[in-house]
Design a protein around this motif. Structure first.
Motif, PDB file in Angstrom:
ATOM      1  N   LYS A 100       2.575  38.165 -15.314  1.00  0.00           N
ATOM      2  CA  LYS A 100       2.135  39.335 -16.206  1.00  0.00           C
ATOM      3  C   LYS A 100       1.500  40.517 -15.373  1.00  0.00           C
ATOM      4  O   LYS A 100       1.626  41.678 -15.446  1.00  0.00           O
ATOM      5  CB  LYS A 100       1.080  39.109 -17.344  1.00  0.00           C
ATOM      6  N   GLY A 155      -5.138  33.035 -25.054  1.00  0.00           N
ATOM      7  CA  GLY A 155      -5.565  31.934 -25.864  1.00  0.00           C
ATOM      8  C   GLY A 155      -6.777  31.487 -25.434  1.00  0.00           C
ATOM      9  O   GLY A 155      -7.802  30.767 -26.282  1.00  0.00           O
ATOM     10  N   THR A 156      -7.485  31.760 -24.441  1.00  0.00           N
ATOM     11  CA  THR A 156      -8.873  31.446 -23.736  1.00  0.00           C
ATOM     12  C   THR A 156      -9.742  32.163 -25.007  1.00  0.00           C
ATOM     13  O   THR A 156     -10.693  31.302 -25.603  1.00  0.00           O
ATOM     14  CB  THR A 156      -9.350  31.743 -22.542  1.00  0.00           C
ATOM     15  N   ASP A 191     -10.093  37.004 -18.874  1.00  0.00           N
ATOM     16  CA  ASP A 191      -9.747  36.545 -20.110  1.00  0.00           C
ATOM     17  C   ASP A 191     -10.864  37.348 -21.079  1.00  0.00           C
ATOM     18  O   ASP A 191     -10.446  38.119 -21.848  1.00  0.00           O
ATOM     19  CB  ASP A 191      -9.690  35.168 -20.250  1.00  0.00           C
ATOM     20  N   LYS A 200      -0.866  42.193 -20.977  1.00  0.00           N
ATOM     21  CA  LYS A 200       0.206  41.841 -21.656  1.00  0.00           C
ATOM     22  C   LYS A 200       0.561  42.791 -22.744  1.00  0.00           C
ATOM     23  O   LYS A 200       1.762  43.059 -23.098  1.00  0.00           O
ATOM     24  CB  LYS A 200      -0.212  40.531 -22.459  1.00  0.00           C
TER      25      LYS A 200
HETATM   26  N1  HSE Z   1      -5.831  32.799 -19.331  1.00  0.00           N
HETATM   27  C1  HSE Z   1      -4.301  33.219 -20.257  1.00  0.00           C
HETATM   28  C2  HSE Z   1      -4.754  32.904 -21.777  1.00  0.00           C
HETATM   29  C3  HSE Z   1      -3.360  32.481 -19.769  1.00  0.00           C
HETATM   30  O1  HSE Z   1      -5.973  32.076 -21.821  1.00  0.00           O
HETATM   31  O2  HSE Z   1      -4.073  33.074 -22.570  1.00  0.00           O
HETATM   32  C4  HSE Z   1      -1.935  32.697 -20.421  1.00  0.00           C
HETATM   33  O3  HSE Z   1      -1.450  34.053 -19.915  1.00  0.00           O
END
Ligand code: HSE
Length: 406
Positions: A100, A155-156, A191, A200
């Motif tokens: 990304k 996601g984190t 994150d 993103k």
């Molecule tokens: N660190 C990113 C997340 C990994 O937690 O979404 C996926 O791009």
């Protein structure tokens, strides 16, 4: 047979090899021919691993091998990934990536080079892990003008916020748990400060709006200041707090931002919990759509990379990606964007309400018995600049959280 090279044998790289091995036969059927990993580029050796005999340490071997049709760049970071990608495209090889950072920084240029060389630069895995979102924006929703993309793209942070909501824990505690479970990196800054989601949303917005959205221009706020007390208010209001990455057309303006936001039960993003990601899209013909699923992790991300490799195999090297212009999209200053705000202040409601309403206008107050010496309120809709001005007039706030307007 299609011969490929995998750049980087880390989490995603080993996942790509695993997906290709596990689903070898079905992938061959869908691609029309077998896909075989010929090289794995890594600085390390992997004695005992079946791929060891394919490991090379020199990119020249890959770029100079005419039998390599596709390169899976899963190294991450800008360099050397940028140089390797450019050279592979110029050598007539398609590149599929999960990177990304690279797509956000150099996507427009790499797409252009791919087009000029009649190959593809594919990056489904760069946003939303295994969730198909690049392909729908590129080839399904092309009859639409996209007005909004709002996603839970990390996601984190979604795992941390979900823990805080479900268990009432503080941010530090929830982060520690995420690290112990392997969801958060030891250095979780990208994150939790929102930088990952920012890259993103810059990629998705560039694709949707057709011009380069520079991630540096996207206003970004992370979740480190969200506290267990903020969560108590959110729950009392039947809301949830999510880190939303959003870009939206409002008249002639396009706003883009990443920040923690209160979302209500009626919002499709409300129930997206844990490490899951979701991307809400509004098109002027389509109306609403939402894409939901595993947004991170080895196999979901590798699945998206392999999907791109299969697409490339089927395309017969016909350029399939819509590119976006290198011309920069001028984002509007978020200070002119309008929304309601949730605010926490010190003091007692009876004593402060008059002053608050004189400054902020009519508010909906919320008092929680368990939180003595403070209360909260929700403002009417106003611009960010107006809110800042009112905050200056009022004095110290405990916290403020934006409220999503659907
Ligand atoms: N660190 C990113 C997340 C990994 O937690 O979404 C996926 O791009």
């Amino acid at each position: 047979m299609i011969q490929i090279a995998v750049l980087g044998y880390g989490t995603v790289g080993s996942g790509v090899v695993e997906v290709l091995n596990t689903n070898k036969d079905t992938i061959a059927k869908k691609a029309g021919e077998e896909i075989q990993v010929k090289y794995v580029l890594d600085l390390r050796d992997f004695p005992g691993d079946p791929i060891q005999e394919k490991v090379v340490h020199d990119f020249e071997i890959i770029v100079n091998d005419p039998t390599i049709r596709v390169v899976a760049e899963v190294m991450g970071g800008v360099e050397p990934a940028y140089t390797f990608t450019k050279r592979a495209l110029l050598a007539g090889k398609s590149v599929c990536t999960s990177n990304k950072e690279l797509v956000a920084r150099h996507g427009a240029e790499l797409l252009k080079i791919a087009k000029e060389n009649h190959v593809n630069y594919l990056f489904e895995a760069s946003c939303g892990g295994g969730i198909p979102i690049i392909r729908p924006l590129n080839s399904s929703l092309t009859g639409d003008q996209i007005d909004e993309i709002t996603g839970i793209l990390n996601g984190t942070t979604n795992y941390i916020l979900t823990k805080m909501i479900q268990e009432g824990s503080e941010f530090d505690e929830a982060l520690k748990e995420a690290q112990e479970k392997g969801y958060a990196e030891r250095n979780p800054e990208a994150d939790v400060e929102g930088h990952d989601a920012c890259r993103k949303i810059a990629i998705l917005s560039s694709l949707a709006f057709g011009k380069q959205v520079n991630f540096e221009d996207v206003y970004t706020e992370g979740i480190t200041k969200i506290s267990a007390s903020d969560i108590k208010y959110a729950k009392a209001m039947d809301d949830s707090i999510k880190l939303l990455a959003s870009s939206k057309r409002v008249g002639d303006d396009v706003y883009a931002m990443v920040s923690p936001v209160l979302v209500g039960k009626e919002d499709p993003l409300f129930s997206v919990n844990g490490v899951f990601n979701a991307i809400f899209v509004h098109g002027n013909m389509l109306g609403d759509a939402m894409f939901y699923g595993s947004g991170a992790g080895k196999l979901p991300t590798a699945s998206a990379v392999v999907g791109d490799i299969v697409d490339e195999a089927k395309s017969g090297s016909r350029n399939v990606m819509a590119s976006w212009s290198e011309e920069k999209l001028d984002l509007s200053d978020i200070k002119t964007s309008r929304k309601k705000f949730f605010v926490r202040v010190y003091g007692e409601l009876e004593k402060e309400l008059e002053k608050i309403e004189a400054i902020f206008g009519p508010v909906e107050p919320i008092v929680l018995e368990e939180l003595a010496g403070e209360f909260g309120f929700v403002t009417e809709e106003m611009t960010e600049a107006e809110f800042e001005e009112k905050e200056r007039k009022y004095g110290t706030l405990i916290s403020r959280i934006r409220i999503r307007n659907l």
